[in-house]
Write an enzyme that holds these catalytic residues in place. Structure first.
Site, PDB file in Angstrom:
ATOM      1  N   SER A  51       0.783  -1.511  -0.021  1.00 17.63           N
ATOM      2  CA  SER A  51      -0.102  -0.435   0.559  1.00 17.63           C
ATOM      3  C   SER A  51       0.883   1.407   0.309  1.00 17.63           C
ATOM      4  O   SER A  51       0.205   2.607  -0.261  1.00 17.63           O
ATOM      5  CB  SER A  51      -0.971   0.161   0.973  1.00 17.63           C
ATOM      6  OG  SER A  51      -0.017  -0.051   2.417  1.00 17.63           O
ATOM      7  N   ASP A 341      -3.153   8.429   7.677  1.00 13.40           N
ATOM      8  CA  ASP A 341      -4.001   7.604   8.681  1.00 13.40           C
ATOM      9  C   ASP A 341      -3.185   6.294   9.601  1.00 13.40           C
ATOM     10  O   ASP A 341      -1.860   7.095   9.857  1.00 13.40           O
ATOM     11  CB  ASP A 341      -4.362   6.827   7.480  1.00 13.40           C
ATOM     12  CG  ASP A 341      -3.605   5.436   6.782  1.00 13.40           C
ATOM     13  OD1 ASP A 341      -2.945   5.526   6.827  1.00 13.40           O
ATOM     14  OD2 ASP A 341      -4.336   5.681   5.939  1.00 13.40           O
ATOM     15  N   HIS A 344       0.377   5.138   7.260  1.00 14.90           N
ATOM     16  CA  HIS A 344       0.803   5.751   6.218  1.00 14.90           C
ATOM     17  C   HIS A 344       0.808   7.182   6.143  1.00 14.90           C
ATOM     18  O   HIS A 344       0.277   8.057   6.419  1.00 14.90           O
ATOM     19  CB  HIS A 344      -0.556   5.406   4.487  1.00 14.90           C
ATOM     20  CG  HIS A 344      -0.927   4.320   4.141  1.00 14.90           C
ATOM     21  ND1 HIS A 344      -2.229   3.495   5.132  1.00 14.90           N
ATOM     22  CD2 HIS A 344      -0.437   3.215   3.959  1.00 14.90           C
ATOM     23  CE1 HIS A 344      -2.246   2.395   4.730  1.00 14.90           C
ATOM     24  NE2 HIS A 344      -1.381   2.400   3.930  1.00 14.90           N
TER      25      HIS A 344
END
Length: 366
Positions: A51, A341, A344
């Protein structure tokens, strides 16, 4: 006679299409910040990973590891959520921007991907992926590493159709291949799921990961990759989620997770050195992101940030992917935060990392 003319016409059309794509490529290039020697070319960037690098490959998958909805992407091209796990650009985008190749790196599975994008590289990363095949199956379903390589093989066929075999071989042989994996294996598969802890102690599990990584690089090499950059695992014990779950009342960095990352990184470094020795024509680099990111987190005020232990979205303690959504409040200014968040970093932090890291390791790829 008719067949000869038809064949000639087809050849002319193919040449015109390729010239058009080349012209689009030239016009769409950005101004490079990282300068390369005059005789060195990096025509394309290819990204494999999780991600941190994903630019939207998970959007049409049935998986909780998605972020193609607000407030993700609030600072990306007019606030469009594209599947990037951040408020704006991610390292994949910033690297091609830094090299002057193009403005951002599109996801290979983007349904709107144009043939003109293929010669300058695409992104195969998938949120939730890991070196361990089990990681891509647990909870946050992702495209496995073998699946990402299958996508690259498919890409190669399409690229040859667009630019021809000789040019395609040049692009792949001189392109920059980047790999960002390991954090999901350690934090999710080994620690959170507890499945691997039943079977392995961590040193043994690290060996499994490094062996898997080595095989992955070798298959990339056999497919034509020569310039390979491998990012090590980040200080995952300091991300807001892990602080909340295992950092105690004071939400301190979880030292056990950071120690595990360091242990794995040391073994990964040895594995890459071995790969370089066994494949001397490769230009592979072990790229350290652990230490510069840890410094930003721990000494965030030195870098201009006010908050380093929670993310901008909601409370910033556990919100990630579907828990960070349009129903949550977001911080007034994400430039004050290290994290977007609970997992990240913000685009601002990525920008502080990408330029010095590229400058540090670029000589390895030349």
């Amino acid at each position: 006679m008719f067949r000869t003319y038809s064949s000639f016409s087809t050849s002319i059309c193919t040449i015109l299409v390729r010239l058009t794509i080349l012209l689009i490529f030239v016009l769409c290039k950005t101004k490079a910040v990282t300068k390369l020697p005059p005789n060195v070319s990096i025509p394309a960037v290819f990204v494999f990973g999780d991600s941190i690098m994903d630019t939207g490959n998970n959007n049409d998958m049935v998986t909780p590891s998605q972020c193609n909805y607000p407030p993700y992407g609030k600072d990306f091209q007019g606030g469009i959520p594209t599947g990037r796990f951040s408020n704006g650009k991610v390292p994949s985008d910033l690297i091609v921007e830094e090299l002057g190749i193009k403005e951002y790196l599109p996801a290979y599975l983007d349904p709107n991907l144009q043939p003109s994008e293929l010669p300058t590289g695409v992104n195969f990363a998938s949120g939730g992926a890991g070196y361990d095949a089990l990681t891509s199956k647990l909870g946050q379903v992702a495209i496995s590493m073998s699946g990402q390589l299958d996508l690259f093989k498919d890409y190669t066929v399409k690229l040859k159709g667009v630019v021809g075999e000789d040019r395609a071989n040049f692009i792949i042989g001189n392109g920059l291949f980047l790999v960002v994996l390991g954090s999901n294996d350690i934090s999710n598969t080994y620690y959170l799921s507890r499945l691997r802890q039943v079977q392995y102690d961590f040193p043994t599990y690290s060996d499994l990961l490094v062996n898997s990584a080595y095989n992955f690089y070798q298959e990339m090499y056999e497919l034509g990759a020569r310039r390979i950059g491998v990012f090590n695992a980040p200080p995952m014990g300091c991300v807001p989620f892990q602080r909340t779950m295992a950092g105690g009342i004071e939400r301190k960095c979880v030292q056990e997770y950071n120690d595990a990352a360091v242990f794995f990184n040391n073994k990964l470094s040895i594995g890459i050195a071995s790969f370089k020795q066994n494949f001397p024509s490769s230009r592979i680099a072990y790229m350290d992101v652990y230490n510069p990111l840890l410094d930003i987190i721990v000494n965030n005020q030195k870098y201009g940030y006010k908050v380093g232990d929670r993310g901008c979205c909601g409370t910033g303690k556990i919100e990630v992917t579907y828990l960070c959504n349009h129903l949550d409040s977001i911080c007034p200014n994400d430039l004050d935060y290290v994290f977007w968040d609970s997992f990240h970093p913000t685009e601002s932090v990525y920008r502080k990392l990408v330029t010095p890291i590229l400058h540090k390791y670029m000589d390895t790829f030349i």
